[in-house]
Design a protein around this motif. Structure first.
Motif, PDB file in Angstrom:
ATOM      1  N   LEU A 181       0.959  -1.069  -0.414  1.00  0.00           N
ATOM      2  CA  LEU A 181      -0.103   0.049  -0.100  1.00  0.00           C
ATOM      3  C   LEU A 181       0.752   1.065   0.448  1.00  0.00           C
ATOM      4  O   LEU A 181       0.311   2.112  -0.933  1.00  0.00           O
ATOM      5  CB  LEU A 181      -0.530  -0.277   0.946  1.00  0.00           C
ATOM      6  N   TYR A 182       1.450   1.119   0.768  1.00  0.00           N
ATOM      7  CA  TYR A 182       3.420   2.433   0.932  1.00  0.00           C
ATOM      8  C   TYR A 182       3.325   2.734   0.011  1.00  0.00           C
ATOM      9  O   TYR A 182       3.656   3.804  -0.836  1.00  0.00           O
ATOM     10  CB  TYR A 182       3.720   2.351   1.915  1.00  0.00           C
ATOM     11  N   ASP A 183       4.083   1.759  -0.838  1.00  0.00           N
ATOM     12  CA  ASP A 183       4.693   1.896  -2.329  1.00  0.00           C
ATOM     13  C   ASP A 183       3.704   2.516  -3.304  1.00  0.00           C
ATOM     14  O   ASP A 183       3.662   3.113  -4.303  1.00  0.00           O
ATOM     15  CB  ASP A 183       5.211   0.291  -2.822  1.00  0.00           C
TER      16      ASP A 183
ATOM     17  N   ARG B 207       5.480  -1.006   5.102  1.00  0.00           N
ATOM     18  CA  ARG B 207       5.872  -2.115   3.930  1.00  0.00           C
ATOM     19  C   ARG B 207       6.316  -1.067   3.190  1.00  0.00           C
ATOM     20  O   ARG B 207       5.367  -0.959   2.157  1.00  0.00           O
ATOM     21  CB  ARG B 207       5.615  -3.090   4.285  1.00  0.00           C
ATOM     22  N   SER B 208       7.757  -1.653   2.510  1.00  0.00           N
ATOM     23  CA  SER B 208       8.242  -0.444   1.159  1.00  0.00           C
ATOM     24  C   SER B 208       8.490  -2.291   0.075  1.00  0.00           C
ATOM     25  O   SER B 208       9.415  -2.519   1.344  1.00  0.00           O
ATOM     26  CB  SER B 208       8.574  -0.016   1.301  1.00  0.00           C
TER      27      SER B 208
ATOM     28  N   ARG C  49      17.616  -3.045  -5.104  1.00  0.00           N
ATOM     29  CA  ARG C  49      18.518  -2.129  -5.427  1.00  0.00           C
ATOM     30  C   ARG C  49      18.799  -1.593  -6.100  1.00  0.00           C
ATOM     31  O   ARG C  49      19.068   0.114  -5.830  1.00  0.00           O
ATOM     32  CB  ARG C  49      19.718  -3.716  -5.858  1.00  0.00           C
ATOM     33  N   ASN C  50      18.565  -1.331  -7.462  1.00  0.00           N
ATOM     34  CA  ASN C  50      17.838   0.107  -7.984  1.00  0.00           C
ATOM     35  C   ASN C  50      17.220   1.651  -7.245  1.00  0.00           C
ATOM     36  O   ASN C  50      17.568   2.250  -7.743  1.00  0.00           O
ATOM     37  CB  ASN C  50      17.618  -0.214  -9.303  1.00  0.00           C
ATOM     38  N   GLY C  51      16.634   1.158  -6.211  1.00  0.00           N
ATOM     39  CA  GLY C  51      15.182   1.987  -6.083  1.00  0.00           C
ATOM     40  C   GLY C  51      13.548   2.013  -6.241  1.00  0.00           C
ATOM     41  O   GLY C  51      13.481   2.881  -6.079  1.00  0.00           O
ATOM     42  N   THR C  52      13.779   1.764  -7.688  1.00  0.00           N
ATOM     43  CA  THR C  52      12.248   0.988  -7.487  1.00  0.00           C
ATOM     44  C   THR C  52      11.749   0.190  -6.929  1.00  0.00           C
ATOM     45  O   THR C  52      12.270  -0.776  -5.973  1.00  0.00           O
ATOM     46  CB  THR C  52      12.559   0.676  -9.296  1.00  0.00           C
TER      47      THR C  52
ATOM     48  N   VAL D  31      14.650  -7.938  -0.365  1.00  0.00           N
ATOM     49  CA  VAL D  31      13.082  -7.278  -0.752  1.00  0.00           C
ATOM     50  C   VAL D  31      12.155  -7.158   0.004  1.00  0.00           C
ATOM     51  O   VAL D  31      10.892  -6.409   0.303  1.00  0.00           O
ATOM     52  CB  VAL D  31      12.827  -7.420  -2.817  1.00  0.00           C
ATOM     53  N   ASN D  32      11.949  -8.795   0.628  1.00  0.00           N
ATOM     54  CA  ASN D  32      10.399  -9.175   0.695  1.00  0.00           C
ATOM     55  C   ASN D  32      10.026  -8.443   2.218  1.00  0.00           C
ATOM     56  O   ASN D  32       8.702  -9.496   2.741  1.00  0.00           O
ATOM     57  CB  ASN D  32       9.923 -10.786   0.710  1.00  0.00           C
TER      58      ASN D  32
END
Length: 199
Positions: free
Chosen positions: A45-47, A89-90, A94-97, A109-110
């Protein structure tokens, strides 16, 4: 916009009717629908909020997160909260996306960053808000009663939802997704404020 408002009303009422403008052509009559705003391997949701509202401040993103969670907890049916959603949670690559399909992204990531729950942080504030929403839904039976009736009206892009169970217990929810003040006059009687955008 009108279509977004109709989607929220559709969820609040447990998908028991549909608007002709929505592509959905199904209904649920026994409140067995699952309601969520983020789930599984997709964006959190945050993303989603960061992607769709890139000019919004962090406090605005948090406010939008809270109203989204409140809507899910008010909807007729079963609420589903993505693990970690309550602490913003986001899932960042690694590339910031933002990762929108993390089924094979690994723990980097998870993972859920529990260490962010620090008193005074947005994560802590949001965690407490979600906790309060869960307590509200458990305590106020009309919100989870399969026999509840939900009436929703829209005024100035705000929604007023009235929940009534089979013994006439009533709950009103005023959902204001705008940044403008909205005043709604409740019917005569004794009312208590259970939750607002902050607590």
């Amino acid at each position: 916009d009108q279509k977004s408002i109709e989607k929220v009303i559709f969820g609040l009422k447990g998908c028991e009717f549909r608007f002709s403008s929505l592509s959905s052509s199904w209904t649920v009559k026994d409140a067995s629908v699952i309601n969520y705003d983020s789930v599984h391997d997709n964006n959190t949701l945050y993303d989603k909020l960061k992607l769709s509202c890139p000019k919004s401040s962090e406090s605005q993103i948090v406010a939008m997160n809270k109203i989204s969670a409140a809507i899910v907890m008010l909807c007729k049916g079963t609420p589903l909260l993505m693990s970690g959603e309550e602490i913003l949670r986001s899932k960042v690559n690694r590339n910031g996306t933002f990762n929108d399909n993390s089924y094979n992204a690994g723990d980097e990531v998870n993972c859920i960053k529990w260490e962010k729950i620090i008193p005074g942080s947005f994560e802590y504030e949001t965690h407490l808000y979600y906790k309060g929403l869960i307590e509200m839904r458990k305590k106020i039976k009309v919100l989870s009663s399969p026999s509840e009736k939900v009436e929703v009206e829209c005024e100035k892009n705000c929604l007023i939802a009235k929940f009534v169970d089979n013994v006439n217990n009533e709950v009103f929810a005023v959902i204001n997704p705008t940044e403008k003040e909205f005043i709604y006059k409740l019917p005569k009687g004794k009312w208590s404020l259970i939750v607002d955008g902050k607590n």
